[in-house]
Write an enzyme that holds these catalytic residues in place. Structure first.
Site, PDB file in Angstrom:
ATOM      1  N   HIS A  69       0.809  -1.214   0.000  1.00  0.00           N
ATOM      2  CA  HIS A  69       0.000   0.000   0.000  1.00  0.00           C
ATOM      3  C   HIS A  69       0.842   1.263   0.000  1.00  0.00           C
ATOM      4  CE1 HIS A  69       0.176   0.973   4.400  1.00  0.00           C
ATOM      5  NE2 HIS A  69       0.146  -0.327   4.600  1.00  0.00           N
ATOM      6  N   ASP A 183       5.899   1.598   6.540  1.00  0.00           N
ATOM      7  CA  ASP A 183       4.537   1.067   6.451  1.00  0.00           C
ATOM      8  C   ASP A 183       3.743   1.971   5.514  1.00  0.00           C
ATOM      9  OD1 ASP A 183       2.104  -0.128   6.885  1.00  0.00           O
ATOM     10  OD2 ASP A 183       1.940   0.405   8.996  1.00  0.00           O
ATOM     11  N   GLU A 215      -5.093   1.944   2.666  1.00  0.00           N
ATOM     12  CA  GLU A 215      -5.045   0.724   3.479  1.00  0.00           C
ATOM     13  C   GLU A 215      -5.210   1.029   4.947  1.00  0.00           C
ATOM     14  OE1 GLU A 215      -3.000  -2.551   5.851  1.00  0.00           O
ATOM     15  OE2 GLU A 215      -2.659  -0.372   5.771  1.00  0.00           O
ATOM     16  N   GLU A 216      -4.590   2.116   5.394  1.00  0.00           N
ATOM     17  CA  GLU A 216      -4.551   2.420   6.827  1.00  0.00           C
ATOM     18  C   GLU A 216      -5.910   2.815   7.403  1.00  0.00           C
ATOM     19  OE1 GLU A 216      -2.231   1.688   8.697  1.00  0.00           O
ATOM     20  OE2 GLU A 216      -0.331   1.774   7.603  1.00  0.00           O
ATOM     21  N   ASP A 238       3.741  -6.268   3.257  1.00  0.00           N
ATOM     22  CA  ASP A 238       3.550  -5.172   4.201  1.00  0.00           C
ATOM     23  C   ASP A 238       4.625  -5.279   5.277  1.00  0.00           C
ATOM     24  OD1 ASP A 238       2.370  -3.054   5.698  1.00  0.00           O
ATOM     25  OD2 ASP A 238       0.359  -3.721   5.149  1.00  0.00           O
ATOM     26  N   HIS A 326       4.127   2.624  12.995  1.00  0.00           N
ATOM     27  CA  HIS A 326       3.129   3.620  13.400  1.00  0.00           C
ATOM     28  C   HIS A 326       3.721   4.654  14.355  1.00  0.00           C
ATOM     29  CE1 HIS A 326      -0.878   1.925  11.826  1.00  0.00           C
ATOM     30  NE2 HIS A 326       0.116   1.391  11.145  1.00  0.00           N
TER      31      HIS A 326
END
Length: 362
Positions: A69, A183, A215-216, A238, A326
């Site tokens: 992504h 990510d 995606e998130e 991922d 994250h």
């Protein structure tokens, strides 16, 4: 070869330095397109913005989708107060304790401007307040504006994207790479490199290297792009959770960076397809590529959307163990990237029509 001459490091830098939160993935999409277009027969997007690069092997072979992504976690401006401070909404999953006093870039109609998520100095906090994390709703971004009018003159308006600041960095141990947006720009890099390594190689299928959007915030681009492609087999590539830092137990995360890609047997979005999982691990064993079996009790990847498309798609998540996901700065190991690419290339070379039929229906 110096670091400056390493084309893979340059690709990593361009992908991770690009700014793109869910709903505003143009920068990383443009970078991915530039790298993947020379390697594909056809490149196009779906109407939500996911990038699809098609590479045809043997005619009429199965369709294999490989999805990373494009989007990264970030923020969106929701309000400018009278003093010029910006209120924001998180876009993607954030933990308050990694947000305060961190640098950000606000993407305005007049260009990017620097900012910082403001915080109170500890000197004026009560003892109880020092022990607690601040609620996201109470945070703000300081861009150096003295008023709402000046912030607007800078070009800021509600809806503007905000991204973390962390330049791509090769660490002292040059196998370890730090960046924002691993990510999931590492998944986009894997898709690019797989198509590169398939150049001049016979493969009995059509491969789709995909950079999905949003995606998130719910695997949204994976839904639309998979509907467009209608693949026979799907892989999400991922980041995964690394369990090799202080304070993380084996009950929380098993994998260690540098010990091979993770084959995800279970996450909150899907149970991995047993036939495809066994085929991938058997292939890895056959060609001596290291891997780690892992699970994630919460969260998911694009496989969660891929496997539910149309009449169902056998799907599997292959991830790269990454520290501090994250947050503003994450770290992964280059060997895991290279072994993930090797494994996926070997798998693709073996996925002919009969094999896919056996995986799907046995």
């Amino acid at each position: 070869m110096t670091k400056a001459q390493d084309p893979t490091l340059q690709m990593f830098k361009e992908l991770t330095d690009a700014n793109g939160i869910p709903g505003n993935e143009k920068e990383p999409r443009d970078v991915m397109r530039r790298y993947i277009e020379p390697l594909a027969d056809e490149v196009y997007t779906d109407r939500l913005g996911s990038l699809v690069a098609k590479k045809t092997g043997t005619a009429d072979g199965p369709k294999i989708m490989l999805a990373g992504h494009l989007d990264e976690i970030g923020f969106m401006i929701t309000h400018i107060d009278d003093k010029g401070f910006l209120k924001f909404q998180t876009v993607g999953g954030w933990w308050e304790q990694v947000m305060l006093a961190q640098r950000v870039t606000v993407m305005t109609k007049n260009g990017n401007i620097p900012g910082v998520i403001g915080s109170k100095p500890p000197h004026i906090l009560t003892p109880d307040a020092r022990k607690k994390s601040m609620d996201k709703k109470d945070m703000f971004i300081d861009i150096g504006a003295s008023s709402k009018e000046e912030a607007k003159e800078f070009g800021v308006r509600p809806g503007d994207s905000v991204v973390p600041v962390c330049d791509f960095t090769v660490m002292k141990n040059e196998k370890l790479l730090m960046a924002k947006a691993w990510d999931n720009r590492i998944g986009c890099a894997i898709a690019i490199e797989v198509l590169r390594q398939l150049q001049g190689v016979d493969h009995p299928n059509t491969v789709y290297g995909v950079g999905t959007v949003q995606e998130e915030v719910g695997l949204r681009g994976a839904k639309t792009s998979t509907h467009l492609i209608q693949p026979d087999i799907g892989f999400a590539v991922d980041v995964g959770i690394a369990g090799d830092t202080p304070g993380v137990t084996d009950k929380e995360a098993l994998a260690k960076i540098g010990e091979g890609p993770q084959i995800i047997i279970y996450d909150a979005s899907m149970v991995s397809h047993k036939g495809l999982r066994d085929f991938v691990t058997d292939t890895a064993d056959d060609v001596n590529i290291p891997y780690q079996l892992d699970y994630v009790a919460g969260g998911g990847t694009d496989s969660g959307a891929i496997h539910l498309t149309a009449n169902g798609v056998p799907a599997l998540s292959i991830t790269i163990a990454t520290r501090y996901i994250h947050t503003h700065a994450a770290i992964l190991h280059r060997d895991d990237f290279e072994n993930a690419v090797k494994l996926i290339v070997e798998v693709i070379k073996r996925l002919d029509s009969e094999t896919v039929k056996k995986i799907t229906f046995d």
